[in-house]
Design a protein around this motif. Structure first.
Motif, PDB file in Angstrom:
ATOM      1  N   ARG A 146      -5.105  -4.754  -7.226  1.00 13.72           N
ATOM      2  CA  ARG A 146      -3.712  -5.207  -7.155  1.00 13.72           C
ATOM      3  C   ARG A 146      -2.870  -4.217  -6.366  1.00 13.72           C
ATOM      4  NH1 ARG A 146      -4.446  -6.342 -12.569  1.00 13.72           N
ATOM      5  NH2 ARG A 146      -3.024  -4.694 -13.232  1.00 13.72           N
ATOM      6  N   PHE A 147      -3.101  -2.897  -6.598  1.00 12.19           N
ATOM      7  CA  PHE A 147      -2.335  -1.890  -5.870  1.00 12.19           C
ATOM      8  C   PHE A 147      -2.656  -1.916  -4.372  1.00 12.19           C
ATOM      9  CE2 PHE A 147      -1.638   0.338  -9.995  1.00 12.19           C
ATOM     10  CZ  PHE A 147      -0.266   0.467  -9.891  1.00 12.19           C
ATOM     11  N   SER A 148      -3.855  -2.377  -4.017  1.00 12.87           N
ATOM     12  CA  SER A 148      -4.209  -2.424  -2.597  1.00 12.87           C
ATOM     13  C   SER A 148      -3.551  -3.600  -1.888  1.00 12.87           C
ATOM     14  CB  SER A 148      -5.736  -2.533  -2.438  1.00 12.87           C
ATOM     15  OG  SER A 148      -6.189  -3.820  -2.817  1.00 12.87           O
ATOM     16  N   GLY A 149      -2.929  -4.495  -2.666  1.00 16.50           N
ATOM     17  CA  GLY A 149      -2.255  -5.644  -2.064  1.00 16.50           C
ATOM     18  C   GLY A 149      -3.121  -6.878  -1.948  1.00 16.50           C
ATOM     19  N   VAL A 150      -4.371  -6.826  -2.403  1.00 19.89           N
ATOM     20  CA  VAL A 150      -5.269  -7.982  -2.312  1.00 19.89           C
ATOM     21  C   VAL A 150      -4.747  -9.102  -3.211  1.00 19.89           C
ATOM     22  CG1 VAL A 150      -7.590  -8.811  -2.868  1.00 19.89           C
ATOM     23  CG2 VAL A 150      -7.294  -6.633  -1.694  1.00 19.89           C
ATOM     24  N   ARG A 151      -4.831 -10.323  -2.724  1.00 19.07           N
ATOM     25  CA  ARG A 151      -4.442 -11.501  -3.493  1.00 19.07           C
ATOM     26  C   ARG A 151      -5.620 -12.469  -3.561  1.00 19.07           C
ATOM     27  NH1 ARG A 151      -1.060  -8.607  -4.786  1.00 19.07           N
ATOM     28  NH2 ARG A 151       1.210  -8.799  -4.617  1.00 19.07           N
ATOM     29  N   GLU A 152      -5.659 -13.228  -4.626  1.00 16.58           N
ATOM     30  CA  GLU A 152      -6.681 -14.270  -4.765  1.00 16.58           C
ATOM     31  C   GLU A 152      -6.014 -15.637  -4.681  1.00 16.58           C
ATOM     32  OE1 GLU A 152     -10.137 -13.044  -7.660  1.00 16.58           O
ATOM     33  OE2 GLU A 152      -8.246 -12.312  -8.485  1.00 16.58           O
ATOM     34  N   ASN A 153      -6.688 -16.548  -3.982  1.00 16.23           N
ATOM     35  CA  ASN A 153      -6.154 -17.893  -3.793  1.00 16.23           C
ATOM     36  C   ASN A 153      -7.201 -18.929  -4.197  1.00 16.23           C
ATOM     37  OD1 ASN A 153      -4.054 -16.530  -2.364  1.00 16.23           O
ATOM     38  ND2 ASN A 153      -5.223 -16.706  -0.474  1.00 16.23           N
TER      39      ASN A 153
ATOM     40  N   GLY B  34       0.782  -1.221   0.000  1.00 14.02           N
ATOM     41  CA  GLY B  34       0.000   0.000   0.000  1.00 14.02           C
ATOM     42  C   GLY B  34       0.814   1.271   0.000  1.00 14.02           C
ATOM     43  N   PHE B  35       2.141   1.179   0.059  1.00 13.29           N
ATOM     44  CA  PHE B  35       2.993   2.361   0.055  1.00 13.29           C
ATOM     45  C   PHE B  35       3.584   2.559  -1.338  1.00 13.29           C
ATOM     46  CE2 PHE B  35       2.645   1.599   4.516  1.00 13.29           C
ATOM     47  CZ  PHE B  35       2.759   2.862   5.097  1.00 13.29           C
ATOM     48  N   GLN B  36       3.569   3.811  -1.794  1.00  9.31           N
ATOM     49  CA  GLN B  36       4.174   4.150  -3.074  1.00  9.31           C
ATOM     50  C   GLN B  36       5.668   4.376  -2.871  1.00  9.31           C
ATOM     51  OE1 GLN B  36       2.208   3.925  -5.844  1.00  9.31           O
ATOM     52  NE2 GLN B  36       0.732   3.248  -4.289  1.00  9.31           N
ATOM     53  N   ILE B  37       6.470   3.774  -3.725  1.00 13.40           N
ATOM     54  CA  ILE B  37       7.923   3.835  -3.588  1.00 13.40           C
ATOM     55  C   ILE B  37       8.517   4.299  -4.916  1.00 13.40           C
ATOM     56  CG2 ILE B  37      10.018   2.513  -3.083  1.00 13.40           C
ATOM     57  CD1 ILE B  37       8.177   0.451  -1.685  1.00 13.40           C
TER      58      ILE B  37
ATOM     59  N   PHE C  63       9.237   7.018   0.073  1.00 12.33           N
ATOM     60  CA  PHE C  63       8.146   6.156   0.505  1.00 12.33           C
ATOM     61  C   PHE C  63       6.999   7.048   0.963  1.00 12.33           C
ATOM     62  CE2 PHE C  63      12.155   4.138   1.240  1.00 12.33           C
ATOM     63  CZ  PHE C  63      11.984   2.820   0.836  1.00 12.33           C
ATOM     64  N   GLY C  64       5.808   6.742   0.549  1.00 15.21           N
ATOM     65  CA  GLY C  64       4.649   7.496   0.999  1.00 15.21           C
ATOM     66  C   GLY C  64       3.415   6.627   0.987  1.00 15.21           C
ATOM     67  N   GLY C  65       2.579   6.774   2.020  1.00 13.21           N
ATOM     68  CA  GLY C  65       1.370   5.972   2.063  1.00 13.21           C
ATOM     69  C   GLY C  65       0.543   6.289   3.285  1.00 13.21           C
ATOM     70  N   LYS C  66      -0.564   5.568   3.389  1.00 12.69           N
ATOM     71  CA  LYS C  66      -1.483   5.792   4.502  1.00 12.69           C
ATOM     72  C   LYS C  66      -2.010   4.453   4.974  1.00 12.69           C
ATOM     73  CE  LYS C  66      -5.377   8.717   5.892  1.00 12.69           C
ATOM     74  NZ  LYS C  66      -6.298   9.806   5.462  1.00 12.69           N
ATOM     75  N   ILE C  67      -2.059   4.291   6.305  1.00 14.20           N
ATOM     76  CA  ILE C  67      -2.592   3.071   6.887  1.00 14.20           C
ATOM     77  C   ILE C  67      -3.180   3.394   8.254  1.00 14.20           C
ATOM     78  CG2 ILE C  67      -0.345   2.401   7.872  1.00 14.20           C
ATOM     79  CD1 ILE C  67      -1.141  -0.537   7.329  1.00 14.20           C
ATOM     80  N   PHE C  68      -4.406   2.932   8.486  1.00 15.31           N
ATOM     81  CA  PHE C  68      -5.099   3.132   9.762  1.00 15.31           C
ATOM     82  C   PHE C  68      -5.152   4.611  10.172  1.00 15.31           C
ATOM     83  CE2 PHE C  68      -3.403  -1.318  10.715  1.00 15.31           C
ATOM     84  CZ  PHE C  68      -4.531  -1.908  10.163  1.00 15.31           C
TER      85      PHE C  68
END
Length: 883
Positions: A817-824, A288-291, A314-319
């Motif tokens: 995909r940018f949010s980091g979600v994965r499918e299994n 979730g962080f842009q690098i 590095f830049g991003g937002k969480i919680f």
């Protein structure tokens, strides 16, 4: 007012420092429009050394008297060269750079023809390993500066943060200077010369930021555009060429075939004929962080270009927290030793657009790789890659010491004793990048906070030492340790989870305690230590409905060395256990289901037992275990019908598990004497050495387990006794496919060679689940299978497979995909000698909000639908390995 005066005096101090005795060049690098160019490279061609500018485009370089050629580089601008004479004073030398003009005519571009970037990248990729192996050894001085600021925070925490001295949009800076030495094949030694950090006084290592090469296949698990499989992940477009420092440089646009995490996007600049990196400007996202990553290279030897300036943002937002952090690394004072085996610069022929001459060399295993590398015959990218791979195997492996053949990398890190004691004058003399006014103010603030914090910590430590043996309320629940000196301590384990409910005991309580004696003994090498410990671990348990008290105690000794160790002990008592010794359902989960929906999945029995055990870790790749158990086991019945759920159509099930093959005799009271042995083996295990200590790379090697256990009925006397022999083998592994996906699998097979009398406690049990909670491990258990329905005393095979996609259904959308979600997807299978074929298939969304996983699974018997359920769990990336 005092704050302002202090700040002004600090500025005056720094200003005076800049006027200190010495000489060199200093000035400003800007565009023709007057805009400062932050982190431009100022390179002294005579010295093959340089420094970067700061955020305001300012630089300073101390030089001895003499003449120097000064080259200034900045991405997107023409390099500029000036010759300057240094006497006994500082010379002001400003640069105004012109925008770079890219000439498309240098390479023929025709409509419908292959983009010239493709042949450029094929050659650059073919030579990537050459550039990694080109230097046998090199050393460099690294200045690393990290500047960060918190730009946003949850509104209810802003005031608290200010009370702690942390304000929004204020710079927090850390600096370090290190000397780093790299030696083939992959040995890195770092010595930190000086450290200056912000208020938490934590050290900073530049290693994670500047030891990684874009010539490698991956950088922090992100696919490099020069990876050998780069064409699977990227599209390349030629955007022109230009001359710089007497070399032709091509600008290549790098575009992911599917945007998202773990791929780069941006520009790569490649030197013609040398096929080396000139500079790069790339961005990616991770968690979730842009690098963004920028590197500017410079020649440090003939045909050798190395990074001079690195910048990472590095830049991003969480919680609700948002922040920005920037690293600037200046790598200078290179001392290089060329690899004599790669002295010849090969001619690379791209067979896809160029005619391959008759004398083009083909890789041959019958001729040594070293001899083929010395050949002047042209080579295609494919043949050259084969040759370098063989060279790496043949020649470099021979240079490695015998006891390090299984070591893939070696790292050592040390800190100079004066590193944290350097004064401001020292930093003024060694810092290659002038601080900005914002960073100066940040240091003043942080140093003040650090002084206050150290005083607070000292006071807390003083109080803690006085009270280290005092009991505090709730220690018996939260867990606590009380030290009595000389390695002796006693205390409570964490006991919250031992308060619960089940239908056999009703409401129950428990408590675990410990006594520990620990000591370390220096070994003969005076470096490693033998760690000895003796532990006494009693545990108590009481059921209020069953009115039964249980207790057991474990006496355990262990001797541990860096790579090997032994543990032995005895355990005994009267206690209560789940039929499946791997405890497939956690106590609190069972209690919640029992109380809220009247489902009692946990099935229990009691035993009086004594057990002796011994395990020996020969090395990280081989461990064997042996234990002997003598026990008298008894069945138990439900004693409580309590639940918050009181609808008449639902009742608790019996404490006797339902099973397709077990008869009444399997649940009768009995005795057992049993010996159990197992061997755990990791074939092909490799290691990383850190500061002289080996660490295994478990993720690269499968875990193979062989198990044999035998019941000995002749040792238990009269009465019912277990009599069986069981043999089992299993393999567990996780295989990564670049960044495209990951396969986790767990396959187990076994049989009872003799099953004259197998009680249900000794059946082979499998990891079932009937709750909505999914287990931690991706391939650790079944999702919707009954806990004991298919337990067996016959032959069996179990297979659990789980595959994680980078892009599948919903992750076709770049936003996900940018949010980091994965499918299994997962497919599980079980077949025993007496059961139907059981199959599970399922799908999951993983890494939701970075921590969670949602699954849907369906189970089938002989192909007929049995049941389905949604499940919720922790993201699989948080899972621990099998060890």
């Amino acid at each position: 007012m005092n704050r302002l005066l202090h700040f002004v005096s600090l500025l005056i101090f720094f200003a005076n420092g800049f006027q200190a005795v010495g000489q060199g060049i200093r000035g400003k690098v800007s565009s023709q429009e007057g805009e400062p160019l932050a982190f431009a490279s100022v390179f002294i061609r005579n010295l093959e050394d340089g420094v970067p500018t700061n955020e305001n485009g300012l630089y300073e370089f101390r030089l001895k008297p003499g003449f120097y050629d000064v080259v200034v580089q900045y991405l997107g601008y023409k390099s500029q060269i000036k010759t300057v004479e240094i006497g006994s004073d500082w010379v002001d030398l400003d640069f105004s750079l012109e925008t770079q003009i890219y000439n498309l005519s240098q390479v023929e571009v025709r409509a419908g023809a292959e983009d010239p970037a493709l042949t450029i990248m094929r050659k650059a990729i073919a030579k990537a390993k050459y550039h990694r192996l080109q230097l046998q050894k090199y050393s460099m001085t690294v200045y690393l500066k990290g500047t960060g600021q918190l730009t946003d925070a949850p509104f209810f925490l802003k005031k608290k943060l200010e009370e702690e001295g942390l304000k929004l949009n204020e710079a927090y800076t850390s600096e370090s200077v290190s000397r780093i030495t790299f030696t083939l094949p992959d040995k890195v030694e770092e010595k930190v010369i000086s450290i200056r950090t912000n208020g938490d006084n934590q050290g900073t290592s530049p290693a994670p930021y500047i030891q990684t090469s874009f010539y490698q296949d991956q950088i922090n698990e992100i696919v490099s555009p020069l990876s050998r499989y780069a064409f699977q992940y990227y599209q390349f477009k030629y955007e022109g060429s230009f001359f710089d420092q007497n070399v032709m440089v091509s600008k290549i646009r790098v575009t992911p075939r599917s945007r998202g995490e773990r791929v780069f996007e941006g520009y790569l600049y490649i030197i013609e004929d040398l096929w080396a990196i000139h500079s790069l400007d790339l961005k990616t996202s991770l968690l979730g962080f842009q690098i963004t990553a920028k590197q500017q290279y410079a020649p440090v030897a003939d045909n050798v270009w190395m990074p001079l300036t690195h910048t990472y943002t590095f830049g991003g937002k969480i919680f609700g927290f948002a922040g920005e952090f920037q690293y600037l690394a200046s790598t200078r004072e290179y001392d290089v030793t060329l690899n004599p085996d790669l002295a010849y610069k090969p001619q690379i022929i791209d067979e896809k657009i160029q005619e391959v001459p008759d004398n083009a060399a083909k890789f041959s295993k019958s001729v040594s790789a070293l001899e083929q590398l010395a050949s002047e015959e042209p080579k295609t990218p494919k043949e050259y890659r084969k040759l370098l791979n063989e060279y790496e195997k043949e020649v470099l492996k021979e240079q490695i010491e015998e006891d390090k053949r299984d070591v893939v990398s070696e790292r050592s890190y040390s800190v100079d004793t004066l590193a944290r004691k350097r004064n401001l004058s020292y930093w003024d003399s060694i810092r290659p990048v002038p601080l900005t006014l914002k960073e100066i103010e940040g240091y003043r603030r942080d140093d003040s906070l650090a002084t206050i914090e150290v005083a607070k910590v000292s006071e807390v430590d003083s109080v803690a030492k006085k009270a280290r043996s005092k009991y505090k309320p709730l220690d018996f629940l939260n867990g606590a340790s009380y030290s009595f000196g000389k390695g002796v301590s006693v205390g409570f384990r964490q006991n919250w989870t031992k308060f619960s409910f089940n239908t056999v005991e009703g409401w129950k309580v428990g408590m675990a305690l410990f006594y520990r004696k620990y000591e370390e003994v220096k070994l003969a090498d005076s470096v490693n230590r033998l760690r000895k410990s003796f532990n006494i671990e009693p545990e108590l348990r009481y059921g209020f409905s069953s009115k039964r008290f249980y207790s057991k105690v474990n006496f355990r000794w262990s001797h541990t060395q860096p790579t090997s160790g032994q543990t032995w002990g005895v355990e005994g008592g009267r206690f209560i256990y789940q039929f499946n010794s791997e405890e497939p359902i956690q106590e609190q989960v069972n209690a919640a289901y029992s109380l809220l929906v009247r489902r009692n999945y946990m099935k229990l029995y009691e035993q009086d037992f004594a057990r002796a055990y011994w395990s020996h870790r020969v090395n990280y790749g081989l461990t064997y275990r042996v234990n002997f158990t003598y026990a008298e086991r008894r069945t138990l019945e439900n004693t409580s019908d309590y639940s918050f759920y009181n609808k008449p159509e639902r009742v608790y099930t019996s404490n006797r598990p339902e099973n397709v093959e077990a008869g009444d005799e399997a649940f009768s009271n009995h005795r057992i004497a049993k010996i159990h042995g197992s061997v755990e083996w990791r074939p092909g295990l490799s290691y990383t050495i850190r500061n002289g200590r080996k660490s295994p790379n478990y993720e690269r090697s499968p875990l193979v387990t062989f198990t044999y256990q035998k019941a000995l009925p002749n040792l238990v006397g009269s009465g019912p006794a277990a009599d069986f022999d069981q043999l089992e083998t299993s393999i567990q592994h996780a295989v990564k496919f670049g960044v495209s996906g990951k396969l986790d699998f767990n396959v187990t097979g076994g049989t009872f060679l003799n099953s004259d009398q197998v009680y249900f406690q000794d059946f082979k049990h499998f990891g079932g689940n009937r709750t909505i909670f999914s287990n931690m491990g991706a391939a650790s258990n079944y999702r919707v299978m009954d806990y004991y329905r298919y337990s067996t005393s016959g032959a069996y095979v179990s297979a659990i497979a789980h595959y994680q996609f980078r892009k599948f259904l919903f992750t076709q959308l770049p936003m996900l995909r940018f949010s980091g979600v994965r499918e299994n997807i997962f497919i599980n299978y079980l077949k025993t000698e007496y059961s139907p074929h059981y199959t599970e298939i399922g799908y999951s969304l993983d890494n939701l909000f970075r921590f969670f996983r949602v699954e849907f699974a369906a189970g089938f018997e002989n192909g007929d639908f049995l049941r389905a359920s949604p499940l919720f769990g922790i993201a699989t990336f948080l899972n621990v390995n099998f060890d």
